[in-house]
Design a protein around this motif. Structure first.
Motif, PDB file in Angstrom:
ATOM      1  N   UNK A  94       0.818  -1.214   0.000  1.00 27.31           N
ATOM      2  CA  UNK A  94       0.000   0.000   0.000  1.00 27.31           C
ATOM      3  C   UNK A  94       0.853   1.266   0.000  1.00 27.31           C
ATOM      4  N   UNK A  95       2.137   1.121  -0.290  1.00 31.58           N
ATOM      5  CA  UNK A  95       3.073   2.236  -0.367  1.00 31.58           C
ATOM      6  C   UNK A  95       3.098   3.056   0.926  1.00 31.58           C
ATOM      7  N   UNK A  96       3.000   2.337   2.051  1.00 31.83           N
ATOM      8  CA  UNK A  96       3.086   2.989   3.350  1.00 31.83           C
ATOM      9  C   UNK A  96       1.788   3.594   3.836  1.00 31.83           C
ATOM     10  N   UNK A  97       0.683   3.348   3.130  1.00 34.63           N
ATOM     11  CA  UNK A  97      -0.614   3.912   3.535  1.00 34.63           C
ATOM     12  C   UNK A  97      -1.281   3.098   4.628  1.00 34.63           C
ATOM     13  N   UNK A  98      -0.825   1.881   4.818  1.00 35.27           N
ATOM     14  CA  UNK A  98      -1.439   1.002   5.804  1.00 35.27           C
ATOM     15  C   UNK A  98      -0.347   0.089   6.328  1.00 35.27           C
ATOM     16  N   UNK A  99      -0.704  -0.781   7.275  1.00 32.85           N
ATOM     17  CA  UNK A  99       0.274  -1.714   7.814  1.00 32.85           C
ATOM     18  C   UNK A  99      -0.384  -3.082   7.965  1.00 32.85           C
ATOM     19  N   UNK A 100       0.370  -4.060   8.410  1.00 29.64           N
ATOM     20  CA  UNK A 100      -0.038  -5.476   8.489  1.00 29.64           C
ATOM     21  C   UNK A 100      -0.806  -5.890   7.236  1.00 29.64           C
ATOM     22  N   UNK A 101      -1.780  -6.766   7.349  1.00 31.40           N
ATOM     23  CA  UNK A 101      -2.440  -7.280   6.150  1.00 31.40           C
ATOM     24  C   UNK A 101      -3.677  -6.481   5.762  1.00 31.40           C
ATOM     25  N   UNK A 102      -4.035  -5.466   6.546  1.00 28.84           N
ATOM     26  CA  UNK A 102      -5.215  -4.685   6.213  1.00 28.84           C
ATOM     27  C   UNK A 102      -4.999  -3.919   4.913  1.00 28.84           C
ATOM     28  N   UNK A 103      -5.905  -4.116   3.989  1.00 29.21           N
ATOM     29  CA  UNK A 103      -5.818  -3.411   2.718  1.00 29.21           C
ATOM     30  C   UNK A 103      -4.755  -3.945   1.784  1.00 29.21           C
TER      31      UNK A 103
END
Length: 321
Positions: A94-103
């Motif tokens: 997500x290019x740093x927009x989220x973390x772990x597996x969310x999204x």
């Protein structure tokens, strides 16, 4: 396990071992405060996530969840990209927009990004499956949800719609006995979630979710049925979440004897026992495989840690009004 050829079983063993090693790496990084946000372990789910993903063709679509790390790997998300995702870097999915597996999705790999509010992915994948049918494409859509999600209205709406329109869809229910801290007996009055499939006039299959072969055979049959126009199948994989809901959860609510019983049914130990029985695995081969996997993850972690955080100036990139 004789119905599965040697090469496929060896391939599955690699994916399952890589999945567990990457999961352990994530737990370690979280304890070092390097993981951005929470962390959700999927120890115990390796067989079902790998088997289900391996049953699909390259053009099929999959909507995994937070305990389906093996499915992401099988479909082509590399440890590099996953570790960068966990560390919140620009090179993450997500290019740093989220973390772990969310999204964490990639349409080029046929992966629908996981939606945190369960079971929201079921509605999305039902729409994908309906689109496939309207286009007359020989593709299949697969979704995952847990025992807790099985009691949510959207799961029922999705299964009802899929059955009414005979969509090319495979529904994997990961029954790991606890929805966070709520045991199955406190959320439904039936023993097998797959019994509900009869209410939608679709096949309901119950399998041992810790047995790679059992899941692979059931999923393959369901995929072939869907591709041939036979409609959806509901597969209940009985398994156990061997760690807490998230890394902060100590699982004090789970009886110790229940965990011990499922630890004795560890999916990796079971596939390795079969490989040894076939003469395909010994201590030296296993040690070599584990060394190879650790080297692969070391390189991936070094790549992730060397990657930059996203530029704040790009914060609104990809956001639409």
């Amino acid at each position: 396990m004789n119905a599965i050829d040697d090469a496929l079983l060896q391939q599955a063993h690699y994916w399952m071992r890589l999945t567990r090693a990457l999961d352990d790496r994530g737990t370690f990084l979280h304890k070092q405060s390097k993981i951005v946000g929470g962390y959700f372990s999927q120890i115990g789910h390796e067989a079902l996530s790998v088997a289900a993903a391996m049953s699909l063709g390259p053009r099929d679509i999959i909507a995994p969840m937070h305990r389906d790390l093996g499915a992401y790997l099988v479909r082509g998300l590399t440890p590099r990209r996953i570790l960068a995702q966990w560390l919140g870097r620009e090179t993450g999915v997500t290019r740093g927009r989220d973390a772990n597996l969310h999204g964490m999705g990639d349409l080029s790999l046929g992966i629908i990004g996981f939606i945190s509010h369960l079971p929201a992915s079921t509605g999305v994948i039902t729409g994908v499956a309906h689109g496939i049918k309207l286009k007359g494409e020989p593709r299949v859509a697969m979704c995952f949800f847990g025992d807790g999600s099985a009691s949510q209205g959207l799961a029922h709406e999705a299964m009802n719609w899929a059955s009414v329109f005979k969509l090319p869809m495979v529904i994997i229910c990961e029954n790991n006995r606890y929805a966070y801290s709520t045991p199955l007996s406190r959320q439904m009055a039936i023993e097998h979630i797959a019994q509900r499939a009869a209410g939608y006039n679709m096949p309901g299959v119950i399998v041992d979710g810790n047995d790679f072969v059992a899941v692979y055979q059931a999923a393959t049959e369901a995929v072939e049925r869907a591709r041939a126009g036979g409609g959806p199948t509901f597969i209940e994989c009985k398994t156990m979440r061997m760690r807490g809901h998230a890394i902060h959860d100590n699982m004090a609510y789970v009886p110790k004897d229940l965990l011990a019983a499922w630890e004795a049914r560890d999916p990796i130990a079971r596939i390795e026992a079969e490989l040894r029985a076939r003469g395909l695995l010994d201590d030296a081969k296993l040690a070599a495989l584990l060394t190879k996997i650790e080297a692969e993850l070391d390189e991936a972690q070094a790549f992730a840690e060397a990657s930059p955080y996203p530029d704040p100036a790009t914060l609104t990139d990809g956001v639409y009004a």
